[in-house]
Design an enzyme around this catalytic site. Sequence first.
Site, PDB file in Angstrom:
ATOM      1  N   ASN A  17      27.511  44.019  35.041  1.00  0.00           N
ATOM      2  CA  ASN A  17      28.596  44.896  35.508  1.00  0.00           C
ATOM      3  C   ASN A  17      28.526  46.278  34.857  1.00  0.00           C
ATOM      4  OD1 ASN A  17      29.612  44.304  32.901  1.00  0.00           O
ATOM      5  ND2 ASN A  17      31.699  44.618  33.608  1.00  0.00           N
ATOM      6  N   LYS A  20      26.905  42.824  41.713  1.00  0.00           N
ATOM      7  CA  LYS A  20      26.671  42.432  40.312  1.00  0.00           C
ATOM      8  C   LYS A  20      25.444  41.534  40.099  1.00  0.00           C
ATOM      9  CE  LYS A  20      31.437  42.706  38.775  1.00  0.00           C
ATOM     10  NZ  LYS A  20      32.578  42.079  38.132  1.00  0.00           N
ATOM     11  N   ASP A  24      32.268  41.758  31.473  1.00  0.00           N
ATOM     12  CA  ASP A  24      33.377  41.017  32.107  1.00  0.00           C
ATOM     13  C   ASP A  24      33.845  39.861  31.226  1.00  0.00           C
ATOM     14  OD1 ASP A  24      33.796  42.440  34.449  1.00  0.00           O
ATOM     15  OD2 ASP A  24      32.281  41.332  35.574  1.00  0.00           O
ATOM     16  N   LEU A  64      40.246  51.231  40.293  1.00  0.00           N
ATOM     17  CA  LEU A  64      41.070  51.796  39.205  1.00  0.00           C
ATOM     18  C   LEU A  64      40.201  52.206  38.019  1.00  0.00           C
ATOM     19  CD1 LEU A  64      43.891  49.163  39.495  1.00  0.00           C
ATOM     20  CD2 LEU A  64      44.303  51.628  39.601  1.00  0.00           C
TER      21      LEU A  64
HETATM   22  P1  NAP Z   1      32.737  36.272  45.181  1.00  0.00           P
HETATM   23  O1  NAP Z   1      31.494  36.157  44.387  1.00  0.00           O
HETATM   24  O2  NAP Z   1      32.682  36.761  46.575  1.00  0.00           O
HETATM   25  O3  NAP Z   1      33.430  34.808  45.170  1.00  0.00           O
HETATM   26  C1  NAP Z   1      34.579  34.557  45.927  1.00  0.00           C
HETATM   27  C2  NAP Z   1      35.185  33.218  45.509  1.00  0.00           C
HETATM   28  O4  NAP Z   1      36.422  33.036  46.235  1.00  0.00           O
HETATM   29  C3  NAP Z   1      34.317  32.012  45.840  1.00  0.00           C
HETATM   30  O5  NAP Z   1      34.537  30.990  44.887  1.00  0.00           O
HETATM   31  C4  NAP Z   1      34.863  31.600  47.209  1.00  0.00           C
HETATM   32  O6  NAP Z   1      34.635  30.249  47.544  1.00  0.00           O
HETATM   33  C5  NAP Z   1      36.344  31.806  46.978  1.00  0.00           C
HETATM   34  N1  NAP Z   1      37.112  31.946  48.199  1.00  0.00           N
HETATM   35  C6  NAP Z   1      37.143  33.022  49.042  1.00  0.00           C
HETATM   36  N2  NAP Z   1      37.990  32.778  50.070  1.00  0.00           N
HETATM   37  C7  NAP Z   1      38.505  31.526  49.862  1.00  0.00           C
HETATM   38  C8  NAP Z   1      39.454  30.711  50.555  1.00  0.00           C
HETATM   39  N3  NAP Z   1      40.044  31.131  51.683  1.00  0.00           N
HETATM   40  N4  NAP Z   1      39.741  29.499  50.053  1.00  0.00           N
HETATM   41  C9  NAP Z   1      39.170  29.065  48.903  1.00  0.00           C
HETATM   42  N5  NAP Z   1      38.276  29.785  48.199  1.00  0.00           N
HETATM   43  C10 NAP Z   1      37.948  31.001  48.670  1.00  0.00           C
HETATM   44  O7  NAP Z   1      33.803  37.219  44.456  1.00  0.00           O
HETATM   45  P2  NAP Z   1      33.990  37.434  42.883  1.00  0.00           P
HETATM   46  O8  NAP Z   1      33.152  38.545  42.428  1.00  0.00           O
HETATM   47  O9  NAP Z   1      33.841  36.115  42.216  1.00  0.00           O
HETATM   48  O10 NAP Z   1      35.514  37.944  42.829  1.00  0.00           O
HETATM   49  C11 NAP Z   1      36.592  37.071  43.080  1.00  0.00           C
HETATM   50  C12 NAP Z   1      37.926  37.774  42.844  1.00  0.00           C
HETATM   51  O11 NAP Z   1      38.055  38.144  41.478  1.00  0.00           O
HETATM   52  C13 NAP Z   1      38.065  39.078  43.652  1.00  0.00           C
HETATM   53  O12 NAP Z   1      39.365  39.145  44.165  1.00  0.00           O
HETATM   54  C14 NAP Z   1      37.849  40.177  42.627  1.00  0.00           C
HETATM   55  O13 NAP Z   1      38.553  41.348  42.935  1.00  0.00           O
HETATM   56  C15 NAP Z   1      38.414  39.516  41.369  1.00  0.00           C
HETATM   57  N6  NAP Z   1      37.795  40.063  40.139  1.00  0.00           N
HETATM   58  C16 NAP Z   1      38.619  40.607  39.194  1.00  0.00           C
HETATM   59  C17 NAP Z   1      38.086  41.107  38.025  1.00  0.00           C
HETATM   60  C18 NAP Z   1      38.990  41.693  36.987  1.00  0.00           C
HETATM   61  O14 NAP Z   1      38.515  42.474  36.140  1.00  0.00           O
HETATM   62  N7  NAP Z   1      40.242  41.335  36.980  1.00  0.00           N
HETATM   63  C19 NAP Z   1      36.697  41.065  37.816  1.00  0.00           C
HETATM   64  C20 NAP Z   1      35.891  40.490  38.795  1.00  0.00           C
HETATM   65  C21 NAP Z   1      36.465  39.992  39.959  1.00  0.00           C
HETATM   66  P3  NAP Z   1      33.298  29.840  48.381  1.00  0.00           P
HETATM   67  O15 NAP Z   1      32.202  29.755  47.357  1.00  0.00           O
HETATM   68  O16 NAP Z   1      33.641  28.551  48.987  1.00  0.00           O
HETATM   69  O17 NAP Z   1      33.069  30.938  49.395  1.00  0.00           O
END
Ligand code: NAP
Length: 279
Positions: A87, A66, A102, A16
């Site tokens: 970012n 990132k 962020d 987006l």
């Molecule tokens: P990431 O680095 O891949 O981290 C993923 C996280 O989710 C880890 O803590 C992982 O745990 C956990 N996880 C994944 N599957 C899981 C499950 N089935 N059960 C429990 N924990 C689980 O991703 P990220 O960059 O942190 O992003 C995470 C989310 O935030 C995404 O959906 C992204 O779209 C969103 N986000 C939103 C914004 C915004 O502006 N709103 C900004 C950034 C990110 P493990 O360490 O155990 O794998």
Amino acid sequence: MYNVYGVIGYPVKHSLSPIIHNLGFKLLGLKAVYGTFEVLPEDLEKAVMGVKALGIKGLSVTVPHKERIINYLDVIDDISSEIGAVNTVVMENRKLLGFNTDWIGVLKAFETNGVSLKNKRVVVVGAGGAAKSVIYAMKKAETKEVIVYNRTYQKAIELAERFSVIAKPWEELEKAEGEVIIQTTSVGLNSKVSVVGPEVLARFKVAMDLVYSPLKTTFLSYAEEVGCQTIDGLLMLFYQGIEQLKIWSQKTLPSESLDLIKKELYAEIKRRQGLDDKD
Ligand code: NAP
């Protein structure tokens, strides 16, 4: 001549961010365009070299790049270095400079909802890339205590050490309590699953979910059911994008322009998710 900007990530086709930036550039009166660049993890270094060679003026950086992109930039600022993630990239005199907006997006989302974080006990669910910016923001907001729960406990411990917060094992999430809970995992993304149920959320006053697809996740629905104030992830995306525009243009948009961009962003996500405008 138009300056070119874009977001690199994988996948990124449905981002987006072009909504925020193309309208932002227009409202700033700048000749610039913003697109999406889908870059596989193994192609990241080549893509960054390409940015330099092509004279692309700036980038938004999203999952999964990132953290690794830092290796290919010329300079990163102190905050990105402390968070461990970039970012935002700016090209200046053929040098690529990295920033992080962020954490500002997180703080602004709370601020515009009238929530003060000072002296609050905050629970952060997840310890991935996004959690780093969230925890950094919570430290900046002078919260009383930050407790991180993550499925892979070792990652929670690493973040706890890095930011001087508390790590707790995933199995104890059912017992979590505090004033604010922030959901930073990808659980609930395009699904109806929630990391916790309403009985846990009932112990909090404010709940934020970083996931914004769907806009109202099951986590946020449960939170609403038990009377929490809720904050959706799109607001964080909006504010981190507005900060990027400031970095790239060195200009600040007036509040009417910000309202216009926010309105367009929410209208677009509702169009995509088939939601009624009243939702
Ligand atoms: P990431 O680095 O891949 O981290 C993923 C996280 O989710 C880890 O803590 C992982 O745990 C956990 N996880 C994944 N599957 C899981 C499950 N089935 N059960 C429990 N924990 C689980 O991703 P990220 O960059 O942190 O992003 C995470 C989310 O935030 C995404 O959906 C992204 O779209 C969103 N986000 C939103 C914004 C915004 O502006 N709103 C900004 C950034 C990110 P493990 O360490 O155990 O794998």
